[in-house]
Scaffold this motif. Structure first.
Motif, mmCIF file in Angstrom:
data_model
loop_
_atom_site.group_PDB
_atom_site.id
_atom_site.type_symbol
_atom_site.label_atom_id
_atom_site.label_comp_id
_atom_site.label_asym_id
_atom_site.label_seq_id
_atom_site.Cartn_x
_atom_site.Cartn_y
_atom_site.Cartn_z
ATOM 1 N N GLN A 48 0.378 -1.297 0.227
ATOM 2 C CA GLN A 48 0.151 -0.088 0.108
ATOM 3 C C GLN A 48 0.969 1.067 0.368
ATOM 4 O OE1 GLN A 48 -2.701 -0.459 3.162
ATOM 5 N NE2 GLN A 48 -3.399 -1.623 2.045
ATOM 6 N N GLU A 49 1.509 1.612 0.686
ATOM 7 C CA GLU A 49 3.129 2.261 0.726
ATOM 8 C C GLU A 49 3.598 2.334 -0.476
ATOM 9 O OE1 GLU A 49 7.563 3.759 2.699
ATOM 10 O OE2 GLU A 49 6.063 1.826 3.519
ATOM 11 N N LEU A 50 4.189 1.781 -0.975
ATOM 12 C CA LEU A 50 5.003 1.808 -2.108
ATOM 13 C C LEU A 50 3.534 2.529 -3.712
ATOM 14 C CD1 LEU A 50 6.975 -1.385 -2.140
ATOM 15 C CD2 LEU A 50 7.728 0.981 -1.997
ATOM 16 N N SER A 51 2.466 1.427 -3.460
ATOM 17 C CA SER A 51 1.536 1.945 -4.539
ATOM 18 C C SER A 51 1.090 3.674 -4.102
ATOM 19 C CB SER A 51 -0.044 1.315 -3.985
ATOM 20 O OG SER A 51 0.088 0.199 -4.165
ATOM 21 N N GLY A 52 1.645 3.946 -3.118
ATOM 22 C CA GLY A 52 0.956 5.568 -3.086
ATOM 23 C C GLY A 52 2.083 6.687 -3.353
ATOM 24 N N THR A 152 7.988 16.101 0.410
ATOM 25 C CA THR A 152 6.260 16.740 -0.251
ATOM 26 C C THR A 152 5.775 18.057 -0.147
ATOM 27 O OG1 THR A 152 6.015 14.934 1.558
ATOM 28 C CG2 THR A 152 4.232 16.440 1.217
ATOM 29 N N LEU A 153 7.047 18.365 0.173
ATOM 30 C CA LEU A 153 6.837 20.774 -0.411
ATOM 31 C C LEU A 153 7.787 20.882 -1.611
ATOM 32 C CD1 LEU A 153 8.009 22.232 3.291
ATOM 33 C CD2 LEU A 153 5.733 22.571 2.122
ATOM 34 N N GLU A 154 8.446 20.042 -2.188
ATOM 35 C CA GLU A 154 9.302 20.629 -3.421
ATOM 36 C C GLU A 154 7.744 19.902 -4.828
ATOM 37 O OE1 GLU A 154 12.681 17.853 -3.514
ATOM 38 O OE2 GLU A 154 13.744 19.411 -2.432
ATOM 39 N N ASP A 155 7.026 18.510 -3.774
ATOM 40 C CA ASP A 155 6.098 17.725 -4.883
ATOM 41 C C ASP A 155 4.641 19.253 -4.861
ATOM 42 O OD1 ASP A 155 7.312 16.020 -5.107
ATOM 43 O OD2 ASP A 155 6.468 14.202 -3.940
ATOM 44 N N ILE A 156 4.606 19.822 -4.158
ATOM 45 C CA ILE A 156 3.861 20.628 -3.338
ATOM 46 C C ILE A 156 3.455 21.783 -4.917
ATOM 47 C CG2 ILE A 156 2.100 22.212 -2.470
ATOM 48 C CD1 ILE A 156 2.456 20.259 -0.388
ATOM 49 N N SER A 157 5.453 22.122 -4.716
ATOM 50 C CA SER A 157 5.801 23.375 -5.656
ATOM 51 C C SER A 157 5.408 22.766 -7.195
ATOM 52 C CB SER A 157 7.249 23.751 -5.148
ATOM 53 O OG SER A 157 6.826 23.902 -3.652
ATOM 54 N N LEU A 169 -1.801 14.988 -4.530
ATOM 55 C CA LEU A 169 -1.487 14.032 -4.143
ATOM 56 C C LEU A 169 -1.307 13.699 -3.100
ATOM 57 C CD1 LEU A 169 1.821 16.610 -3.376
ATOM 58 C CD2 LEU A 169 2.118 14.622 -5.199
ATOM 59 N N PHE A 170 -2.575 13.381 -2.501
ATOM 60 C CA PHE A 170 -3.502 13.199 -0.988
ATOM 61 C C PHE A 170 -4.448 12.565 -1.080
ATOM 62 C CE2 PHE A 170 -1.456 17.049 -0.211
ATOM 63 C CZ PHE A 170 -0.449 16.765 0.266
ATOM 64 N N ASP A 177 0.131 10.920 4.111
ATOM 65 C CA ASP A 177 1.980 10.896 2.762
ATOM 66 C C ASP A 177 2.645 10.790 4.443
ATOM 67 O OD1 ASP A 177 2.926 13.121 2.331
ATOM 68 O OD2 ASP A 177 3.086 14.268 4.344
ATOM 69 N N PRO A 178 3.633 10.492 4.406
ATOM 70 C CA PRO A 178 4.751 9.693 4.829
ATOM 71 C C PRO A 178 4.776 10.719 6.183
ATOM 72 C CG PRO A 178 5.089 9.166 2.961
ATOM 73 C CD PRO A 178 4.298 10.391 2.159
#
Length: 308
Positions: A48-52, A152-157, A169-170, A177-178
């Motif tokens: 599940q974690e890897l799928s996310g 996560t912040l870089e992905d959001i940006s 993302l969520f 989110d990790p």
């Protein structure tokens, strides 16, 4: 007549032996079943974690493609000239400066020990004897959270720059989110009053972190993540200062330190290259000066023992 009694005794013994063997077999099967069930549960959680993470990676790649397409269009429209001027104004100063030797301090030595698996293990064992075993664990957990939060912040940006909704993302099938999971773990294990590993932090800082975490649990976005990261960085700096000024000094005077240094001599050369501030790797996690390579190196050192 005696022969019949002997036979009955042997049969009774065989029955008792068979009963014991049956009982042992059943208990063994139950233990194996529990172990198997636990392993299956761990594998399911990992899948599940890897799928996310795969879902998140796909969303970020889509945002990256959008950004590259916009950059190509801007270059075709004449934006490449402006880009050329900007590229000529690259950093000139401090790029070729020779690295300066830094005086060895207890804080630098402590950071080096905390970053090495064996050193961390020895220092944590000493802290447990001093009734503060949660301090180095909290320091390391904060590093893990800051690494995940920075990603996560870089992905959001990336998504915001591409004009996409960061909430993608969520969304399902993404896992929680990790960074959010780590924030909850740290908060309930170390910050909440009365928790098993409650830390001796200033009351104002505890209140600030509590408010930030509650906001993060309601809404995961750039603002709430940044607020929690800043609060935990400040808490990490407080705990690190306490360890460096008090616990580590007693550790240096202990036999455990002498035994550790006998097999792990102090290498000032290695420590001179790493000056991330009093909070350790966590303090440099959000800084712009370290760069992506430095942050990646820090993540590898904190998660992979063979990268030390």
């Amino acid at each position: 007549m005696s022969d019949g009694i002997d036979v009955d005794i042997k049969i009774a013994q065989a029955v008792r032996f068979a009963q014991r063997e049956f009982k042992d077999t059943v208990e063994s099967l139950v233990r194996n079943q529990r172990a198997l069930t636990t392993k299956i549960s761990e594998l399911e959680n990992k899948v599940q974690e890897l799928s996310g993470r795969l879902h998140r990676s796909q969303v970020v790649r889509r945002a990256t493609r959008v950004l590259r397409m916009r950059q190509r269009r801007a270059a075709q429209d004449g934006g490449d000239a402006k880009h050329g001027v900007g590229s000529q104004q690259g950093p000139i100063t401090a790029s070729h400066q020779a690295p300066q030797k830094k005086r060895m301090t207890s804080k630098r030595e402590l950071r080096g020990i905390l970053r090495q698996p064996q050193g961390f293990k020895v220092f944590h064992k000493f802290c447990e004897k001093e009734a503060c075993g949660g301090n180095p664990i909290f320091w390391r957990k904060c590093n893990e959270f800051i690494d995940e939060c920075t990603c996560t912040l870089e992905d959001i940006s990336q998504l915001c720059a591409a004009g996409m909704d960061p909430s993608e993302l969520f969304l399902a099938p993404a896992q929680p989110d990790p960074a959010l999971q780590l924030a909850k773990t740290i908060f309930y294990d170390f910050i909440v009053p009365g928790s098993a590993n409650e830390l001796a932090l200033s009351k104002g800082l505890v209140n600030r972190i509590t408010l930030a975490v509650h906001r993060l649990l309601r809404t995961v976005n750039k603002t709430s993540l940044t607020a929690v990261m800043k609060g935990l960085q400040d808490a990490q700096a407080e705990i690190f200062a306490f360890m460096a000024n008090y616990t580590f000094r007693r550790f240096q005077a202990s036999e455990m330190y002498s035994e550790y240094r006998a097999t792990n001599p102090l290498e000032t050369k290695t420590l001179d290259l790493e000056d991330a501030g009093d909070g350790g790797a966590g303090s440099s996690g959000s800084g712009a000066g370290t760069g992506g390579a430095g942050r990646l190196l820090g993540m590898l050192k904190s998660h992979l023992p063979f990268a030390q």
